[in-house]
Design an enzyme around this catalytic site. Structure first.
Site, PDB file in Angstrom:
ATOM      1  N   CYS A  52       0.797  -1.391  -0.028  1.00 18.32           N
ATOM      2  CA  CYS A  52       0.033   0.149   0.133  1.00 18.32           C
ATOM      3  C   CYS A  52       0.874   1.293  -0.114  1.00 18.32           C
ATOM      4  O   CYS A  52       1.726   1.178   0.704  1.00 18.32           O
ATOM      5  CB  CYS A  52      -0.937   0.019   1.072  1.00 18.32           C
ATOM      6  SG  CYS A  52      -2.034  -1.211   1.163  1.00 18.32           S
ATOM      7  N   HIS A 166       5.135   5.253   1.162  1.00 19.99           N
ATOM      8  CA  HIS A 166       4.602   3.642   1.391  1.00 19.99           C
ATOM      9  C   HIS A 166       4.101   3.602   2.809  1.00 19.99           C
ATOM     10  O   HIS A 166       4.184   4.331   3.724  1.00 19.99           O
ATOM     11  CB  HIS A 166       6.063   2.936   1.463  1.00 19.99           C
ATOM     12  CG  HIS A 166       5.612   1.461   1.249  1.00 19.99           C
ATOM     13  ND1 HIS A 166       5.210   0.667   2.373  1.00 19.99           N
ATOM     14  CD2 HIS A 166       5.630   0.617   0.282  1.00 19.99           C
ATOM     15  CE1 HIS A 166       4.971  -0.492   2.195  1.00 19.99           C
ATOM     16  NE2 HIS A 166       5.457  -0.517   0.753  1.00 19.99           N
ATOM     17  N   HIS A 167       2.941   2.725   2.857  1.00 24.03           N
ATOM     18  CA  HIS A 167       2.129   3.194   3.944  1.00 24.03           C
ATOM     19  C   HIS A 167       2.989   2.566   5.306  1.00 24.03           C
ATOM     20  O   HIS A 167       2.244   2.798   6.273  1.00 24.03           O
ATOM     21  CB  HIS A 167       1.007   2.077   3.604  1.00 24.03           C
ATOM     22  CG  HIS A 167      -0.339   2.674   4.459  1.00 24.03           C
ATOM     23  ND1 HIS A 167      -0.432   3.255   5.743  1.00 24.03           N
ATOM     24  CD2 HIS A 167      -1.593   2.808   4.116  1.00 24.03           C
ATOM     25  CE1 HIS A 167      -1.706   3.607   6.102  1.00 24.03           C
ATOM     26  NE2 HIS A 167      -2.415   3.244   5.166  1.00 24.03           N
ATOM     27  N   SER A 168       3.945   1.690   5.063  1.00 24.26           N
ATOM     28  CA  SER A 168       4.663   1.225   6.428  1.00 24.26           C
ATOM     29  C   SER A 168       5.344   2.295   6.963  1.00 24.26           C
ATOM     30  O   SER A 168       5.693   2.284   8.280  1.00 24.26           O
ATOM     31  CB  SER A 168       5.815   0.341   5.905  1.00 24.26           C
ATOM     32  OG  SER A 168       6.664   0.917   4.866  1.00 24.26           O
ATOM     33  N   ASN A 359       2.530   2.615  12.390  1.00 22.79           N
ATOM     34  CA  ASN A 359       0.957   2.431  12.140  1.00 22.79           C
ATOM     35  C   ASN A 359       0.382   1.460  13.278  1.00 22.79           C
ATOM     36  O   ASN A 359       0.903   0.486  13.719  1.00 22.79           O
ATOM     37  CB  ASN A 359       0.921   1.417  11.222  1.00 22.79           C
ATOM     38  CG  ASN A 359       1.185   2.227   9.680  1.00 22.79           C
ATOM     39  OD1 ASN A 359       0.236   2.925   9.313  1.00 22.79           O
ATOM     40  ND2 ASN A 359       2.212   2.146   8.872  1.00 22.79           N
TER      41      ASN A 359
END
Length: 512
Positions: A52, A166-168, A359
């Site tokens: 993601c 990047h979603h990380s 996150n």
């Protein structure tokens, strides 16, 4: 000239070069930083089927000065630990963040080959962002972020800056807040913007407070139990109706279409005050009303709804639409840890503590109100009822901690499959991010609009809402092969809000 291909986009690296005459802030003091483990959600987001990215789009009043932006990024965002770290595996095979030097020119891109006519074409920036959403994955050999600069008048903006993150790196709300910590108010250039804060209600009578707390606790327990049961039913068998807009396996990697519209927050306030609700209630209400109209207009040959007997439908179609009986639900992501304030984020970029980061996301399963009614506000009332139940529930906490526990026991394979499976049982995803109350500048350039989207998650339809200075950007992102006309759905939602507002105004006038 060094270049690379991303789908149909022609990109070139920023032509500005770093100044080596002094020590670069991009690698200052890195040696003292320890490795950090990647959060369970971060490990989930790097899996091939859940890879993601978050795209934050900022529209500017004036053209962007590339050298100034490069220097400004080195002095702000690059100082945050996630923006100067790479992801590696330690001796145990677990992903960790490792400090690394940053070559700013490997992260800042400028497209070439576009004419003024290209920029003036309808939805030029939206198409660029949609193509970027399915661009090749970033290399894990460098920090997982990019900055794309579009210098050309498109719509109401003279230039656009698009962050691909990047979603990380973090959840959407925290990353957007980090960007906003780099902004300053237009009317007070030395002051950070204000972000809407929740108003806490207090009861002065201790006896009433005690009784209210006891009652709320009982409601919390009941809503949590029923919410977890509903989640488990979704895991095991309960899925949305098989409409033409519902996603399928692999839909997260499908080509995207994108459309956004700007709506007036004051219009939403008129509606929310009429039902004594919230902006979120109004948002879910207009999503329901817009989806209903879209399904009725574009999908007259709807397949049999899941769990509904066909003879029952035929017996009840005289006064109702097939859409009334559809099950369409949204995955609503919830940040389980309060995002740091703008002052704290600014301190992070100046060397302050950066411990509160990462996150921590749970999610809720939100049934979309679709039932037909002669009163346009009924969609909002239905959304409010559901929203109130979910606010008095620990369902999101359960989904986060159960996923984190599963990740620690089994590794990423099973949690990834479970997340993808549950998401595919639903039809869409919804996100609402709060923005500044006042107009702001980014590195001295006034921002005219902003919005953020997420790509890579396994849904065919995502709806994002971003507030900014009294306006709201309503963004519809779709899988192009399933929903080729997001502009139609977006307009239906805008029209639904206007119908709701007009209904409230008409009633006020009739009562006077």
């Amino acid at each position: 000239m060094e270049s690379e291909e991303i789908n149909s986009l022609r990109l070139r690296l920023s032509v500005t070069k770093p100044d080596h005459s002094t020590e670069s802030p991009a690698n200052f003091g890195r040696q003292a930083e320890p490795e950090e483990p990647v959060t369970p959600c971060g490990r989930l987001f790097i899996q091939p089927s859940m890879n993601c990215y978050i795209m934050c789009t900022l529209g500017f009043k004036n053209p962007i000065n590339l050298p100034e932006v490069r220097v400004a990024l080195e002095e702000t965002l690059v100082k945050h630990k996630r923006f100067h770290s790479v992801m590696k595996k330690n001796a145990k095979g677990t992903e960790v963040w490792v400090p690394a030097d940053v070559d700013i020119n490997a992260h800042v891109f400028e497209p070439f080959g576009f004419s003024e006519e290209d920029f003036a074409a309808p939805s030029f920036v939206e198409k660029y962002v949609a193509d970027l959403a399915t661009a090749p994955a970033m290399s894990f050999s460098r920090p997982l972020w990019e900055c794309h600069i579009l210098n050309g008048t498109s719509g109401d903006a003279a230039a656009h800056l698009i962050f691909r993150l990047h979603h990380s790196l973090g959840d959407g709300a925290s990353l957007m807040s980090l960007l906003l910590a780099c902004t300053r108010r237009v009317d007070h250039p030395d002051t950070m913007p204000s972000i809407p804060a929740k108003k806490l209600k207090q009861n002065a009578d201790p006896h009433i407070f005690l009784l209210t707390s006891l009652w709320k606790t009982l409601i919390l327990i009941w809503n949590t139990v029923t919410g977890i049961a509903y989640f488990m039913a979704t895991v095991l068998w309960l899925k949305d109706s098989d409409t033409k807009i519902k996603g399928h396996a692999g839909v997260g990697r499908a080509q995207k279409s994108l459309m956004y519209a700007v709506i007036d927050i004051d219009d939403m306030r008129i509606v929310k005050n009429a039902v004594n609700g919230t902006i979120n209630d109004v948002l879910m209400g207009i999503i329901g009303a817009g989806l209903r109209r879209y399904l009725e207009g574009q999908h007259k040959d709807l397949t049999k709804p899941a769990g509904i007997c066909l003879t029952f439908l035929q017996a009840n179609m005289k006064n109702t639409s097939k859409v009334d009986h559809l099950r369409i639900r949204a995955a609503v992501l919830m940040n389980m840890r309060s995002s740091p304030g703008l002052q704290e984020l600014a301190s992070m970029m100046e060397g302050g503590s950066q411990t509160q980061w990462g996150n921590q996301l749970g999610y809720l399963i939100f049934p979309i109100p679709l039932k037909h009614s002669s009163d346009p506000l009924d969609c909002v009332r239905a959304a409010k009822k559901t929203g109130n139940q979910m606010k008095a529930s620990l369902e999101a906490t359960f989904t986060y901690w159960s996923g984190a526990l599963l990740m620690s026991i089994t590794g990423p394979v099973l949690p990834t499959w479970l997340t993808e499976h549950v998401t595919l049982q639903m039809t869409l995803a919804v996100s609402n991010v709060l923005g500044p109350l006042e107009p702001v500048t980014f590195f001295g350039n006034p921002i005219v609009h902003m919005y953020a989207i997420t790509a890579g998650h396994p849904v065919s339809l995502s709806i994002f809402f971003q507030s900014y200075a009294g306006k709201g950007s309503l963004v519809v992102e779709t899988a192009r092969d399933l929903i080729p006309d997001p502009e139609t759905l977006c307009q239906y939602m805008v029209d639904a809000l206007q119908e709701m507002k007009q209904a409230v105004v008409s009633r006020r006038q009739a009562s006077n």
